[in-house]
Scaffold this active site. Structure first.
Site, PDB file in Angstrom:
ATOM      1  N   HIS A  25       8.904 -10.537  -6.351  1.00 32.85           N
ATOM      2  CA  HIS A  25       7.728 -10.433  -7.215  1.00 32.85           C
ATOM      3  C   HIS A  25       7.763 -11.626  -8.179  1.00 32.85           C
ATOM      4  CE1 HIS A  25       5.232  -8.706 -10.472  1.00 32.85           C
ATOM      5  NE2 HIS A  25       4.786  -7.860  -9.558  1.00 32.85           N
ATOM      6  N   ASP A  39      16.154  -5.840  -8.953  1.00 37.86           N
ATOM      7  CA  ASP A  39      14.871  -5.457  -9.518  1.00 37.86           C
ATOM      8  C   ASP A  39      14.493  -4.136  -8.848  1.00 37.86           C
ATOM      9  OD1 ASP A  39      12.211  -4.993  -9.915  1.00 37.86           O
ATOM     10  OD2 ASP A  39      11.526  -6.974  -9.270  1.00 37.86           O
ATOM     11  N   GLN A  71      10.549  -0.907  -7.454  1.00 36.53           N
ATOM     12  CA  GLN A  71      10.022  -0.091  -6.358  1.00 36.53           C
ATOM     13  C   GLN A  71      11.041   0.910  -5.818  1.00 36.53           C
ATOM     14  OE1 GLN A  71       6.892  -0.064  -5.571  1.00 36.53           O
ATOM     15  NE2 GLN A  71       6.298  -1.852  -6.780  1.00 36.53           N
ATOM     16  N   LYS A 118       5.873   2.884 -13.132  1.00 31.04           N
ATOM     17  CA  LYS A 118       5.939   3.062 -11.671  1.00 31.04           C
ATOM     18  C   LYS A 118       6.827   4.249 -11.313  1.00 31.04           C
ATOM     19  CE  LYS A 118       5.726  -1.937 -10.946  1.00 31.04           C
ATOM     20  NZ  LYS A 118       4.393  -2.266 -10.469  1.00 31.04           N
ATOM     21  N   CYS A 140       1.476 -10.210  -6.193  1.00 25.01           N
ATOM     22  CA  CYS A 140       2.364 -11.024  -7.037  1.00 25.01           C
ATOM     23  C   CYS A 140       3.565 -11.529  -6.243  1.00 25.01           C
ATOM     24  CB  CYS A 140       2.836 -10.251  -8.260  1.00 25.01           C
ATOM     25  SG  CYS A 140       1.509  -9.735  -9.339  1.00 25.01           S
TER      26      CYS A 140
HETATM   27  C1  LIG Z   1       9.238  -5.463  -7.283  1.00 28.20           C
HETATM   28  C2  LIG Z   1       8.577  -5.553  -8.626  1.00 28.20           C
HETATM   29  N1  LIG Z   1       9.181  -6.195  -9.624  1.00 28.20           N
HETATM   30  C3  LIG Z   1       8.643  -6.276 -10.842  1.00 28.20           C
HETATM   31  C4  LIG Z   1       7.411  -5.740 -11.124  1.00 28.20           C
HETATM   32  C5  LIG Z   1       6.849  -5.919 -12.486  1.00 28.20           C
HETATM   33  O1  LIG Z   1       6.676  -4.715 -13.155  1.00 28.20           O
HETATM   34  P1  LIG Z   1       5.885  -4.666 -14.525  1.00 28.20           P
HETATM   35  O2  LIG Z   1       4.595  -5.398 -14.279  1.00 28.20           O
HETATM   36  O3  LIG Z   1       5.674  -3.223 -14.750  1.00 28.20           O
HETATM   37  O4  LIG Z   1       6.694  -5.317 -15.566  1.00 28.20           O
HETATM   38  C6  LIG Z   1       6.728  -5.075 -10.112  1.00 28.20           C
HETATM   39  C7  LIG Z   1       5.413  -4.495 -10.377  1.00 28.20           C
HETATM   40  O5  LIG Z   1       4.378  -4.923 -10.014  1.00 28.20           O
HETATM   41  C8  LIG Z   1       7.326  -4.982  -8.832  1.00 28.20           C
HETATM   42  O6  LIG Z   1       6.705  -4.337  -7.840  1.00 28.20           O
END
Ligand SMILES: Cc1ncc(COP(=O)(O)O)c(C=O)c1O
Lengths: 406, 135
Positions: free
Chosen positions: A121, A198, A201, A224, A364
């Site tokens: 991401h 990270d 998910q 999430k 993203c």
């Molecule tokens: C794999 C992953 N990392 C990081 C994020 C970023 O999360 P947030 O936008 O809630 O900070 C997301 C969410 O879109 C994600 O799916």
């Protein structure tokens, strides 16, 4: 015992809403999950019976707020199998990664290397690029296999004695593939590198045993994982947190302040400058407690049955192709697909007219899209409260898009 | 379905693919990306001696709305200069409800987009690319 989906659905008020005349088929959980009564109640209890700032007041409400906030930290810690003082509340998953990139990053030297993957991401790419610009570190990238997994066979060849950190998505937000953490940790240890996952998910799919995973940093987002917005979590090994300088300065994160010098509070306070997102933290604590009480063996089997149902249905639609692992092994219920001749946004827009919420686009993860030359994908991301009717509605919508838009 | 975004006329414009492709020797070309959704439009133009469009072609990597808009724009761009294109743009802006007034053809077809704020940029992206090519 079979998994009681109805009982779970009943705890999520939004799922029984009728919106613009349609039921809610919510399959965009990877972007933001829905929230159960247990979380709403915890936040409401704080806001109505214990709202005050934390760590500062001696009055009753302040004590209630502080207790609830610290109790939330303990709930999150229990969810991850670690100690409460190793949990740092942040503004989100992105904020947690930026914290590590800044604070841990400030301990790195020019020429040190960080290893990421091609499917990350943007929030696990851009903070490291910013660190590169600030501190002269280098970034390496593990490629992705054609079925959307991080290609761990390529990992050893990318490690160098200067590799300080490997930072990877635990579960891909595009393909749903879960990374083999044991293999990553073993490879990292061979060069003395740290591992960050990270978990954005992964956390929505149940408790995580961090000591067993053997990683060094873990981050995830509250919204999430059935919690509120504006809250995220960083866990790091205590000795790492101890060594890291603060990210932001302000109240609560200090030992003693004079104009000549300021000393830092110990972790986790050191990384929680200012008034934290108290209500959201309390909500996330309740979400972690709620997740710990769920039957995840049943929930996971239920989720995988839906994935199979989706895959079978897509297979019967001309020109529908899954991007990601084709089977059910080592994956979570995040499924991306393309429909030949129909742009993902048009698929998603059509689905919306059937009451089905999905996400479409690059998710993203533009480097991943570029690698496979994709305009984007349509992504179906499930939670334990989804059921076969959600997948059926989705398949009906995809068939409609296939028939009318190409 | 109460959602009538993909009405036949929009779908027909997209499928017509008027002007889809590249020009052999364009006077100018320009590419525009929408960072939010990833849509991408490249416009090639050949200008005559008076700065009017003699030939136009476009490549769209984007949604049906963006394709339909590029197709509609290509169908009426020839013979117009920058001011002429700016004039047509008002039709697109009116059709999607960003300006008041009645949209002329062919952009009147985009009226259903007025109810979908998040998709309006898709219709306007080809205009952005063409504006760059003309400047
Ligand atoms: C794999 C992953 N990392 C990081 C994020 C970023 O999360 P947030 O936008 O809630 O900070 C997301 C969410 O879109 C994600 O799916």
């Amino acid at each position: 015992m079979s998994f009681n989906v109805q009982a779970v659905r009943g705890q999520f008020p939004i799922l029984s809403e009728i919106i613009d005349g349609r039921p809610v088929h919510y399959l965009d959980n990877g972007a933001s999950a829905q929230t159960p009564l247990a979380v709403l109640d915890a936040v409401r209890t704080y806001e109505t019976t214990g709202r005050a700032n934390v760590l500062r007041g001696v009055h009753r409400l302040a004590e209630r707020a502080t207790d609830a906030y610290e109790n939330a930290r303990a709930e999150v810690a229990a969810f991850l199998g670690v100690g409460p003082m190793e949990i740092v509340f942040t503004g989100g998953c992105t904020a947690a990664i930026n914290l590590v990139a800044y604070s841990y990053g400030s301990l790195l030297k020019p020429g040190d290397r960080i290893l990421l993957s091609e499917l990350e991401h943007h929030s696990n790419i851009v903070p490291w690029q910013m660190l590169r610009a600030r501190a002269g570190i280098e970034i390496d990238m593990v490629p992705v296999t054609v079925d959307g997994r991080i290609d761990l066979e390529k990992l050893p060849g990318l490690l160098t004695p200067r590799t300080k950190l490997i930072s990877l998505a635990h579960v891909s937000n595009v393909t749903g593939a879960v990374v083999d953490v044991g293999a990553v940790v073993a490879a990292a240890r061979s060069v003395g590198a740290k591992v960050m996952l990270d978990g954005a998910q992964k956390a929505p799919h149940g408790p995580i045993d961090l000591p067993a995973l053997g990683v060094d940093f873990y981050v995830f987002a509250g919204h999430k994982a059935y919690g509120p917005n504006g809250i995220g979590v960083l866990w790091a090994r205590p000795e790492l947190l101890d060594a890291m300088p603060p990210f932001m300065g302000g109240g609560s994160m200090i030992g003693r302040v004079t104009f000549a010098e300021t000393t830092w509070a110990p972790p986790p306070r050191r990384f929680e400058a200012g008034t934290p997102p108290i209500g959201p933290a309390i909500g996330l604590g309740a979400a972690c407690k709620w997740m710990r009480a769920l039957d995840w063996t049943g929930a996971h089997a239920h989720e995988m049955t839906m994935v199979q149902h989706l895959m079978d249905g897509l297979q019967k639609i001309d020109g529908a192709r899954i991007f990601g692992p084709a089977g059910l092994q080592n994956r979570y219920p995040v499924v991306s697909f393309m429909l030949d001749g129909v742009h993902p946004h048009d698929v998603a827009q059509t689905l919306d007219s059937f009451g089905v919420a999905v996400r479409a686009g690059h998710h993203c993860a533009q480097p991943l899209m570029d690698r496979f030359d994709l305009d984007g994908t349509t992504r179906v991301s499930m939670a334990p409260y989804n059921d076969g009717s959600d997948i059926d509605a989705l398949l009906t919508g995809v068939r409609h898009a296939a028939k009318t838009l190409r | 379905m109460s959602d009538q975004l993909y009405q036949d006329r929009i779908v027909a414009l997209a499928k017509a693919k008027t002007g889809a492709g590249k020009l052999e020797s364009p006077t100018k070309s320009a590419r525009r990306d929408n960072p939010l959704c990833g849509d991408r439009v490249t416009v090639d133009i050949r200008l005559d001696g008076q700065g009017k469009i003699a030939e136009i072609a476009h490549q769209v990597r984007g949604c049906l709305l963006c394709q339909a808009s590029a197709s509609a724009l290509s169908s009426i761009a020839v013979g117009r200069d920058a001011a002429g294109i700016a004039d047509i743009r008002h039709d697109a802006e009116r059709a999607v409800g960003r300006e008041t007034g009645e949209a002329r053809e062919p952009f009147a077809a985009f009226a259903p987009v007025a109810a979908h704020k998040s998709r309006q940029e898709c219709v306007l992206l080809p205009f952005e690319a063409l504006k760059d090519a003309l400047s």
